[in-house]
Design a protein around this motif. Sequence first.
Motif, PDB file in Angstrom:
ATOM      1  N   VAL A  74       0.806  -1.223   0.000  1.00  9.50           N
ATOM      2  CA  VAL A  74       0.000   0.000   0.000  1.00  9.50           C
ATOM      3  C   VAL A  74       0.838   1.272   0.000  1.00  9.50           C
ATOM      4  CG1 VAL A  74      -1.925  -1.130   1.155  1.00  9.50           C
ATOM      5  CG2 VAL A  74      -0.158  -0.018   2.521  1.00  9.50           C
ATOM      6  N   SER A  75       2.139   1.158   0.091  1.00 10.94           N
ATOM      7  CA  SER A  75       2.992   2.340   0.080  1.00 10.94           C
ATOM      8  C   SER A  75       4.372   1.920  -0.396  1.00 10.94           C
ATOM      9  CB  SER A  75       3.058   2.962   1.486  1.00 10.94           C
ATOM     10  OG  SER A  75       3.767   4.186   1.454  1.00 10.94           O
ATOM     11  N   SER A  76       5.268   2.883  -0.518  1.00  8.99           N
ATOM     12  CA  SER A  76       6.633   2.571  -0.949  1.00  8.99           C
ATOM     13  C   SER A  76       7.593   3.547  -0.277  1.00  8.99           C
ATOM     14  CB  SER A  76       6.754   2.671  -2.474  1.00  8.99           C
ATOM     15  OG  SER A  76       6.457   3.992  -2.908  1.00  8.99           O
ATOM     16  N   SER A  77       8.866   3.245  -0.359  1.00  9.88           N
ATOM     17  CA  SER A  77       9.890   4.088   0.255  1.00  9.88           C
ATOM     18  C   SER A  77      10.883   4.535  -0.822  1.00  9.88           C
ATOM     19  CB  SER A  77      10.631   3.309   1.351  1.00  9.88           C
ATOM     20  OG  SER A  77      11.758   4.036   1.804  1.00  9.88           O
ATOM     21  N   PRO A  78      11.337   5.795  -0.759  1.00 10.49           N
ATOM     22  CA  PRO A  78      12.324   6.265  -1.749  1.00 10.49           C
ATOM     23  C   PRO A  78      13.699   5.640  -1.547  1.00 10.49           C
ATOM     24  CG  PRO A  78      11.948   7.937  -0.093  1.00 10.49           C
ATOM     25  CD  PRO A  78      10.933   6.859   0.160  1.00 10.49           C
ATOM     26  N   VAL A  79      13.895   5.020  -0.382  1.00 11.52           N
ATOM     27  CA  VAL A  79      15.168   4.338  -0.107  1.00 11.52           C
ATOM     28  C   VAL A  79      14.874   2.908   0.302  1.00 11.52           C
ATOM     29  CG1 VAL A  79      16.335   6.470   0.585  1.00 11.52           C
ATOM     30  CG2 VAL A  79      15.175   5.074   2.305  1.00 11.52           C
ATOM     31  N   GLU A  80      15.849   2.072   0.202  1.00  8.32           N
ATOM     32  CA  GLU A  80      15.660   0.673   0.591  1.00  8.32           C
ATOM     33  C   GLU A  80      15.408   0.560   2.084  1.00  8.32           C
ATOM     34  OE1 GLU A  80      18.610  -3.022   1.126  1.00  8.32           O
ATOM     35  OE2 GLU A  80      18.223  -2.546  -0.994  1.00  8.32           O
ATOM     36  N   LEU A  81      14.476  -0.306   2.435  1.00 13.57           N
ATOM     37  CA  LEU A  81      14.219  -0.610   3.831  1.00 13.57           C
ATOM     38  C   LEU A  81      14.874  -1.949   4.154  1.00 13.57           C
ATOM     39  CD1 LEU A  81      10.419   0.316   4.164  1.00 13.57           C
ATOM     40  CD2 LEU A  81      12.406   1.706   4.771  1.00 13.57           C
ATOM     41  N   GLU A 111      12.091  -9.380   5.051  1.00 11.80           N
ATOM     42  CA  GLU A 111      13.147  -9.222   4.048  1.00 11.80           C
ATOM     43  C   GLU A 111      13.291  -7.749   3.690  1.00 11.80           C
ATOM     44  OE1 GLU A 111      11.982 -11.578   0.748  1.00 11.80           O
ATOM     45  OE2 GLU A 111      12.276 -13.506   1.770  1.00 11.80           O
ATOM     46  N   ALA A 112      14.433  -7.398   3.109  1.00 15.80           N
ATOM     47  CA  ALA A 112      14.659  -6.016   2.688  1.00 15.80           C
ATOM     48  C   ALA A 112      13.672  -5.636   1.585  1.00 15.80           C
ATOM     49  CB  ALA A 112      16.093  -5.851   2.196  1.00 15.80           C
ATOM     50  N   VAL A 113      13.237  -4.379   1.604  1.00 15.20           N
ATOM     51  CA  VAL A 113      12.301  -3.868   0.601  1.00 15.20           C
ATOM     52  C   VAL A 113      13.043  -2.875  -0.286  1.00 15.20           C
ATOM     53  CG1 VAL A 113      10.128  -2.670   0.180  1.00 15.20           C
ATOM     54  CG2 VAL A 113      10.384  -4.118   2.217  1.00 15.20           C
ATOM     55  N   PRO A 114      13.203  -3.159  -1.574  1.00 21.19           N
ATOM     56  CA  PRO A 114      13.922  -2.239  -2.467  1.00 21.19           C
ATOM     57  C   PRO A 114      13.243  -0.871  -2.534  1.00 21.19           C
ATOM     58  CG  PRO A 114      13.617  -4.389  -3.494  1.00 21.19           C
ATOM     59  CD  PRO A 114      12.756  -4.374  -2.266  1.00 21.19           C
ATOM     60  N   ALA A 115      14.004   0.125  -2.884  1.00 18.09           N
ATOM     61  CA  ALA A 115      13.458   1.476  -3.015  1.00 18.09           C
ATOM     62  C   ALA A 115      12.367   1.519  -4.081  1.00 18.09           C
ATOM     63  CB  ALA A 115      14.579   2.444  -3.376  1.00 18.09           C
ATOM     64  N   ASN A 116      11.369   2.356  -3.833  1.00 15.88           N
ATOM     65  CA  ASN A 116      10.261   2.580  -4.778  1.00 15.88           C
ATOM     66  C   ASN A 116       9.511   1.293  -5.141  1.00 15.88           C
ATOM     67  OD1 ASN A 116      10.894   5.410  -5.017  1.00 15.88           O
ATOM     68  ND2 ASN A 116      12.643   4.798  -6.305  1.00 15.88           N
ATOM     69  N   THR A 117       9.456   0.382  -4.195  1.00 15.19           N
ATOM     70  CA  THR A 117       8.735  -0.878  -4.374  1.00 15.19           C
ATOM     71  C   THR A 117       7.596  -0.949  -3.360  1.00 15.19           C
ATOM     72  OG1 THR A 117      10.744  -2.023  -5.090  1.00 15.19           O
ATOM     73  CG2 THR A 117       8.928  -3.391  -4.325  1.00 15.19           C
ATOM     74  N   PRO A 118       6.406  -1.353  -3.766  1.00 20.76           N
ATOM     75  CA  PRO A 118       5.295  -1.465  -2.808  1.00 20.76           C
ATOM     76  C   PRO A 118       5.686  -2.308  -1.598  1.00 20.76           C
ATOM     77  CG  PRO A 118       4.484  -1.718  -5.033  1.00 20.76           C
ATOM     78  CD  PRO A 118       5.987  -1.699  -5.132  1.00 20.76           C
ATOM     79  N   ILE A 119       5.381  -1.781  -0.429  1.00 17.18           N
ATOM     80  CA  ILE A 119       5.735  -2.463   0.813  1.00 17.18           C
ATOM     81  C   ILE A 119       4.661  -3.504   1.148  1.00 17.18           C
ATOM     82  CG2 ILE A 119       6.143  -2.183   3.291  1.00 17.18           C
ATOM     83  CD1 ILE A 119       7.009   0.703   2.692  1.00 17.18           C
ATOM     84  N   LYS A 120       5.069  -4.751   1.210  1.00 19.35           N
ATOM     85  CA  LYS A 120       4.132  -5.832   1.580  1.00 19.35           C
ATOM     86  C   LYS A 120       3.971  -5.837   3.095  1.00 19.35           C
ATOM     87  CE  LYS A 120       1.651  -9.608   1.113  1.00 19.35           C
ATOM     88  NZ  LYS A 120       1.263  -9.750   2.543  1.00 19.35           N
ATOM     89  N   ILE A 121       2.743  -5.626   3.535  1.00 19.67           N
ATOM     90  CA  ILE A 121       2.447  -5.605   4.963  1.00 19.67           C
ATOM     91  C   ILE A 121       2.291  -7.032   5.475  1.00 19.67           C
ATOM     92  CG2 ILE A 121       0.904  -4.715   6.738  1.00 19.67           C
ATOM     93  CD1 ILE A 121       2.354  -2.566   5.155  1.00 19.67           C
ATOM     94  N   THR A 122       2.967  -7.345   6.577  1.00 25.48           N
ATOM     95  CA  THR A 122       2.810  -8.673   7.173  1.00 25.48           C
ATOM     96  C   THR A 122       1.413  -8.782   7.796  1.00 25.48           C
ATOM     97  OG1 THR A 122       3.806  -7.832   9.222  1.00 25.48           O
ATOM     98  CG2 THR A 122       5.275  -8.930   7.655  1.00 25.48           C
ATOM     99  N   ASP A 123       0.975 -10.011   8.037  1.00 23.91           N
ATOM    100  CA  ASP A 123      -0.331 -10.207   8.660  1.00 23.91           C
ATOM    101  C   ASP A 123      -0.358  -9.530  10.030  1.00 23.91           C
ATOM    102  OD1 ASP A 123      -1.103 -11.651   6.500  1.00 23.91           O
ATOM    103  OD2 ASP A 123      -1.134 -13.599   7.513  1.00 23.91           O
TER     104      ASP A 123
END
Length: 227
Positions: A74-81, A111-123
Amino acid sequence: MSDRKRSTALALASALAAGSAVLLAAPAAHANVVDVAYDCKTPIGDKSAVSPIDIKAVKEGDGYKLTMSFQKGVSSSPVELGKGAMSPSAVILVDGAEKVSVPVSGPPNPEAVPANTPIKITDLSGTYTPKKTGKATFTAGVLTIKALGTTTTCTPGNSPKPSLELDVTAAGGSGGSQTGGGSGEDTLPQTGPTDSALALGTLGGTVLLSGAAGVLWLTRRGQRARS
């Protein structure tokens, strides 16, 4: 027909009738995967995204364990998380017998979330302990994402419909409003329609096993009477 065959037939018929009565009396849960359009306030501006939301409930003690699942980011980050950098939480809105907000939370990103990639929310999960008996609906509420010292707040903007409708029993109560002609007894844990069918099948199987025991007892009794 011999006494033995007649006893066996009557016992089986009684067991089948009892199983059918249980299936008709047990309440049904109605679950839907609902598209929720989130309007997110992020550190880099407003974002929006739609994610199908699924809510399940399982009876645990006096309450119900709720699990909220997101099928899309539902969202993304400009930098890797990095791994574990993002912590999600939300509220589930309960309506019907009573109106309350249930907080739910989940583990950080595995797991790491690449920059500008939709963030998968855990349950996300939490416990709802009803104070009133009756029919309750469960709807996705505000989602909060904390990452790298920032907070993103996502609010449903499309007035989503409930993801789950369920008959609930207040803590210490003896039951209440039931669908399908229930008698107010405690119900089995309910989630989606498939899980409900499995739970009812298990209960029906218990009744039929008891009926089978009755068949053996009646058969042996008939044998002793003739000996």
